[in-house]
Design a protein around this motif. Structure first.
Motif, short mmCIF file in Angstrom:
data_model
loop_
_atom_site.label_atom_id
_atom_site.label_comp_id
_atom_site.label_asym_id
_atom_site.label_seq_id
_atom_site.Cartn_x
_atom_site.Cartn_y
_atom_site.Cartn_z
N VAL A 79 -10.08 -3.23 10.58
CA VAL A 79 -8.68 -3.00 10.23
C VAL A 79 -8.57 -2.41 8.82
CG1 VAL A 79 -6.47 -4.13 9.81
CG2 VAL A 79 -7.86 -4.85 11.75
N LEU A 80 -9.32 -2.97 7.90
CA LEU A 80 -9.24 -2.50 6.52
C LEU A 80 -9.85 -1.10 6.37
CD1 LEU A 80 -10.18 -5.88 4.80
CD2 LEU A 80 -7.98 -4.70 4.65
N ARG A 106 6.58 6.76 3.38
CA ARG A 106 5.51 6.13 2.60
C ARG A 106 6.10 5.17 1.58
NH1 ARG A 106 0.80 10.30 0.94
NH2 ARG A 106 1.01 9.19 -1.02
N ASP A 130 0.85 -1.18 0.00
CA ASP A 130 0.00 0.00 0.00
C ASP A 130 0.89 1.24 0.00
OD1 ASP A 130 -1.68 2.10 0.51
OD2 ASP A 130 -2.98 0.95 1.83
N ARG A 133 -7.04 6.14 6.63
CA ARG A 133 -5.71 6.74 6.63
C ARG A 133 -5.41 7.31 5.23
NH1 ARG A 133 -1.55 3.43 10.20
NH2 ARG A 133 -2.88 4.23 11.85
N HIS A 134 -5.83 6.59 4.22
CA HIS A 134 -5.67 7.12 2.85
C HIS A 134 -6.33 8.48 2.74
CE1 HIS A 134 -4.85 3.31 0.25
NE2 HIS A 134 -4.21 3.26 1.39
N ARG A 186 -7.33 1.39 7.45
CA ARG A 186 -6.36 1.61 6.37
C ARG A 186 -6.90 2.64 5.37
NH1 ARG A 186 -6.97 -1.14 1.28
NH2 ARG A 186 -5.30 -0.33 0.00
N MET A 239 0.29 4.33 0.04
CA MET A 239 -0.10 5.46 0.89
C MET A 239 0.32 5.23 2.33
SD MET A 239 -2.09 7.75 -0.76
CE MET A 239 -3.72 8.21 -0.19
N LEU A 240 0.66 4.00 2.67
CA LEU A 240 1.08 3.71 4.04
C LEU A 240 2.60 3.63 4.09
CD1 LEU A 240 -1.40 0.88 5.12
CD2 LEU A 240 -1.70 3.34 5.24
N ARG A 295 -4.63 11.22 4.49
CA ARG A 295 -3.38 11.62 3.83
C ARG A 295 -3.62 12.31 2.50
NH1 ARG A 295 0.37 6.69 5.95
NH2 ARG A 295 0.00 7.36 8.08
N SER A 296 -4.82 12.22 1.99
CA SER A 296 -5.12 12.99 0.78
C SER A 296 -6.47 13.66 0.98
CB SER A 296 -5.13 12.10 -0.47
OG SER A 296 -6.05 11.04 -0.28
N ARG A 335 -2.10 -7.35 11.75
CA ARG A 335 -3.40 -7.27 12.40
C ARG A 335 -4.40 -8.17 11.70
NH1 ARG A 335 -2.56 -1.32 12.96
NH2 ARG A 335 -1.45 -1.18 14.94
N LEU A 336 -4.34 -8.18 10.38
CA LEU A 336 -5.29 -9.01 9.63
C LEU A 336 -5.02 -10.49 9.89
CD1 LEU A 336 -5.44 -7.09 6.24
CD2 LEU A 336 -7.27 -7.34 7.91
N LEU A 358 -0.46 -3.65 9.18
CA LEU A 358 -1.76 -3.97 8.57
C LEU A 358 -1.90 -5.49 8.40
CD1 LEU A 358 -4.35 -3.08 6.94
CD2 LEU A 358 -2.89 -3.14 4.92
#
Ligand SMILES: Nc1ncnc2c1ncn2[C@@H]1O[C@H](COP(=O)(O)OP(=O)(O)OP(=O)(O)O)[C@@H](O)[C@H]1O
Ligand SMILES: [Mg+2]
Lengths: 315, 249
Positions: B9-10, A136, A95, B16-17, B13, A97-98, B20-21, A109-110, A106
Motif C-alpha cells: 500500500v505504501l 490534490r 499527503d 503515485r508520487h 502511494r 501529492m494525493l 505525478r512528478s 487500506r493501511l 490510503l
C-alpha cells in the motif's frame, strides 16, 4: 479496574540540546482520562503538550514513568495501543501529492477497513470536502487540510483520539466546526485527549482540564474546580480600568503572539465573564481577535522553530 | 503478510508520487545521458579503449544515474518525516519496516526506469552489447544490488537530514566516484596515487564486471569484489539506517 482509558504515571522525558545538555521537558507528569470524556491538556508554547501526546501515541519513547492506553502499556504493547488510537498531530499530516480521497483511501487500506471507498466518500461528505475530493491536497486551504487531517484520523473508528492543537491557525468558523466534530465523537463514546493553548477551547469542549507547566501538571479538574483555584484578586482586576501601559502591553502582546501572556490573558477572560453581560461579550470578542492574531503568528513561529526533523537529528 | 500488505500500500502511494512528478525520473536520466553524449561525441575521441567507446562508457553512466537517482529517495523520505506523515504512520498499526521498505522498493523501481531510458538512448547512439540473456540478468542483478546499497545510504540521509538540501547532498560524492574509476578512462592512464584509489574503490570493480558481462567477456575476480562491495555497503547502511530509524522515536 478503573474506567481510565489513559493513565499516565510519573512520565519523564528530556531532550539533548545542541551542546549536549539535557533539558527536562516532562518532569513527572500524572493524569488520567476516563472513557468517553474530552480531556484538555492546557499549556503554553514549549510546555511539553506535543511531547506528551507523542509518547502516548507510541511515536516517542519516554525516559521514565509509564503510560497505559486502553489498558496497554505504550512502550511494551505499542501494537495493541496503535490498534485503538489515532493521532492528529500539531501540524496536519496529509499527503499533498494525493487527492483528499486518496489520502483517506490510503489510511483505510493501511487500517484494513472493510470498504475503503465507501468510508472515504462518507468522510469527505461529513467534512465538507466532497467537492474537493479529487483535488490534490496541496491545493487545499489551511482549514480544509485540517479537516482532511482529522477525517484521516477517524478512519477505523479509534477508541482514543489525540488532537494536538487542532484549531491553531484556523478561522473562527473552522474552529467551531472542529469543536462540533469533537463533541459528536465524544458523544459517540470516543475518548479524546486534546491539547490547546487556549482556556476558551478547553472550556468549550472538555469535561476536565489539566494544566501542564514546567514539566508537571499544576492543576487538574473540571472547569469549576479550576476556577476555585484562581486567586480572589481576579474581581479587582476586572473592575480596575486598565492603565495606558497595560493597554499598550496587551496590544504588543497580542501582536507578538502573546506567548508569555497567554495564560494570564485567558484567565482574565474567564474572570471577565463574571462581570456585566456587555462587558463580557466585548471582552470575549476582543480576546478572540487577540487570540486569532496570536494563533496565526504562533503557528508560523512554531512551524519555523519546531522543524521536528531538525531536532530529531540532534537526538 | 501484514508487512507485505502494508509495504504494498505504501509503495503504491510513493509510485503515485513518481507518476505525478515524472520529472524526477527524467531529471535523473537526463544528466547521465548528457554526460554520455558529451563523452561519446566530444571527449571520447581522445580516449583510447578497446572496442567502441560507447560500449566502454555505458556501465559507468548507469552507475552515475543510480547515484543521482537515490538522492530523490532521500528527499522523499525526508519530506515524509518532515511533514508529519511518518509520525502518523508510526502511530498506526503498520509494520514499522514497511515504512522504509516502501521507500526502498520505490527507489529500485524508479532507478530501473531510468536505467531503461539510458540504455535506450545508448542503443540509439551505437551501444552494441553482445550479452546473452543470462549475462543481461546478471547485469540487472548487479545494478539492483548497487541500487539497494546506495538506497540504504539514502535512507540514512533522509532520516537524519536537517534540510531538504542536506538530505540529497550526500549523493554528490557518490555521483563523482565513477569519474575516478575505470568508468571513463582505463585506470592505467592515471598517476600512481589516483590509480591506487581508483582501482580499489567499489565503482571500478562494478564497472569492470558490467562491462565484461555486456561484452561477453570473462568476468574474472572482479565480480566477486563487486558483489562483496555491494553486499557490504548494503549491510552496513541497512544497520545504520535502522538505528537512525529507531532514534526517530
Ligand atoms: N525531538 C526533540 N528534540 C529536542 N527538543 C525537543 C524535541 N521535541 C520537543 N523538544 C523541546 O521540548 C519542549 C517541549 O516541546 P513540545 O513540542 O512538547 O511543546 P508544546 O507544549 O507542544 O508546545 P507548542 O505549544 O509550541 O506546540 C520544547 O522546548 C521543545 O523545543
Ligand atoms: Mg505542540
Amino acid at each position: 479496574m478503573t474506567d481510565a482509558v489513559i493513565q499516565v504515571t510519573d512520565l519523564q522525558k528530556s531532550f539533548t540540546g545542541k551542546k549536549g545538555a539535557r533539558t527536562a521537558v516532562l518532569k513527572g507528569v500524572y493524569f488520567e482520562v476516563r472513557r468517553g470524556e474530552i480531556f484538555a491538556l492546557l499549556g503554553s508554547n514549549g510546555a511539553g503538550k506535543t511531547t506528551t501526546v507523542r509518547i502516548l501515541s507510541t511515536v516517542l519513547k519516554a525516559d521514565g514513568g509509564s503510560a497505559q492506553v486502553c489498558g496497554y502499556d505504550v512502550a511494551r504493547q505499542a501494537d495493541k495501543v496503535r490498534e485503538r488510537i489515532s493521532l492528529t498531530g500539531q501540524f496536519a499530516a496529509v499527503d499533498g501529492m494525493l487527492t483528499g480521497r486518496e489520502n483517506l483511501l490510503l489510511i483505510a487500506r493501511l487500517r484494513g477497513v472493510a470498504d475503503p471507498a465507501n468510508l472515504a466518500d462518507g468522510l469527505l461528505e461529513r467534512f465538507g470536502l466532497a467537492g474537493a475530493a479529487h483535488r490534490r491536497a496541496d491545493t487545499y486551504s489551511g482549514g480544509m487540510t485540517r479537516r482532511l487531517d482529522i477525517a484521516m484520523s477517524l478512519v477505523g473508528s479509534p477508541t482514543v483520539l489525540f488532537l494536538d492543537e487542532p484549531t491553531t491557525g484556523l478561522d473562527p468558523e473552522a474552529r467551531l466546526a472542529v469543536w462540533q466534530t469533537a463533541r459528536e465523537l465524544a458523544d459517540g463514546g470516543t475518548t479524546i485527549l486534546l491539547t490547546t493553548q487556549y482556556l476558551e477551547e478547553a472550556e468549550q469542549l472538555a469535561q476536565r482540564i489539566a494544566i501542564l507547566h514546567d514539566g508537571r501538571i499544576i492543576a487538574n479538574g473540571t472547569l469549576g474546580e479550576l476556577e476555585e483555584l484562581l486567586p480572589p484578586a481576579k474581581e479587582e482586576y476586572v473592575i480596575r480600568r486598565p492603565t495606558l501601559e497595560e493597554v499598550f502591553l496587551a496590544i504588543i502582546n497580542a501582536q507578538q503572539g502573546g506567548v508569555a501572556g497567554q495564560g494570564g490573558t485567558v484567565w482574565q477572560g474567564g474572570a471577565a465573564e463574571q462581570g456585566g453581560t456587555t462587558r463580557q461579550s466585548d471582552a470575549i470578542r476582543q480576546d478572540a481577535t487577540a487570540r486569532q492574531d496570536g494563533a496565526t503568528m504562533q503557528s508560523s513561529a512554531t512551524r519555523q522553530n519546531s522543524a521536528y526533523p531538525d531536532r530529531r537529528a540532534v537526538l | 503478510m501484514k508487512t507485505l500488505h502494508d509495504t504494498g500500500v505504501l509503495f503504491g502511494r510513493l509510485m503515485r508520487h513518481i507518476l505525478r512528478s515524472p520529472d524526477t525520473i527524467i531529471t535523473v536520466a537526463i544528466t547521465p545521458i548528457a554526460i554520455m553524449l558529451l563523452f561519446v561525441f566530444v571527449l571520447g575521441g581522445a580516449i583510447e579503449t578497446e572496442g567502441s567507446y560507447v560500449n566502454y562508457l555505458v556501465p559507468g553512466i548507469l552507475l552515475i544515474a543510480i547515484a543521482s537517482g537515490i538522492a530523490y529517495t532521500a528527499l522523499r523520505l525526508f519530506a515524509d518525516v518532515k511533514n508529519g506523515l511518518f509520525e502518523r504512520f508510526q502511530s498506526m498499526p503498520i509494520k514499522r519496516t514497511s515504512l522504509l521498505w516502501a521507500h526502498v522498493l520505490t527507489s529500485l523501481v524508479s532507478n530501473a526506469v531510468s536505467m531503461v531510458l539510458i540504455i535506450l538512448v545508448a542503443l540509439a547512439i551505437g551501444f552494441r552489447p553482445s550479452a546473452g540473456v543470462l549475462a543481461w540478468l546478471a547485469v540487472a542483478g548487479i545494478l539492483v544490488l548497487f541500487t539497494l546499497a546506495l538506497t540504504w545510504l539514502a535512507v540514512i540521509a533522509g532520516l537524519t537530514a536537517r534540510s531538504a538540501e542536506g538530505s540529497s547532498a550526500f549523493s554528490y560524492p557518490l555521483v563523482f566516484l565513477p569519474f575516478i574509476s575505470s568508468a571513463f578512462v582505463p585506470t592505467t592512464t592515471m598517476p600512481a596515487a589516483v590509480r591506487l584509489f581508483a582501482e580499489n574503490q567499489p565503482v571500478t570493480s562494478i564497472v569492470n564486471t558490467l562491462r565484461s558481462l555486456l561484452g561477453s567477456q570473462p568476468v574474472g575476480s572482479d565480480i566477486a569484489i563487486a558483489l562483496a562491495w555491494c553486499v557490504a555497503i548494503t549491510v552496513v547502511a541497512y544497520l545504520c539506517a535502522m538505528r537512525a530509524y529507531r532514534r526517530l522515536g
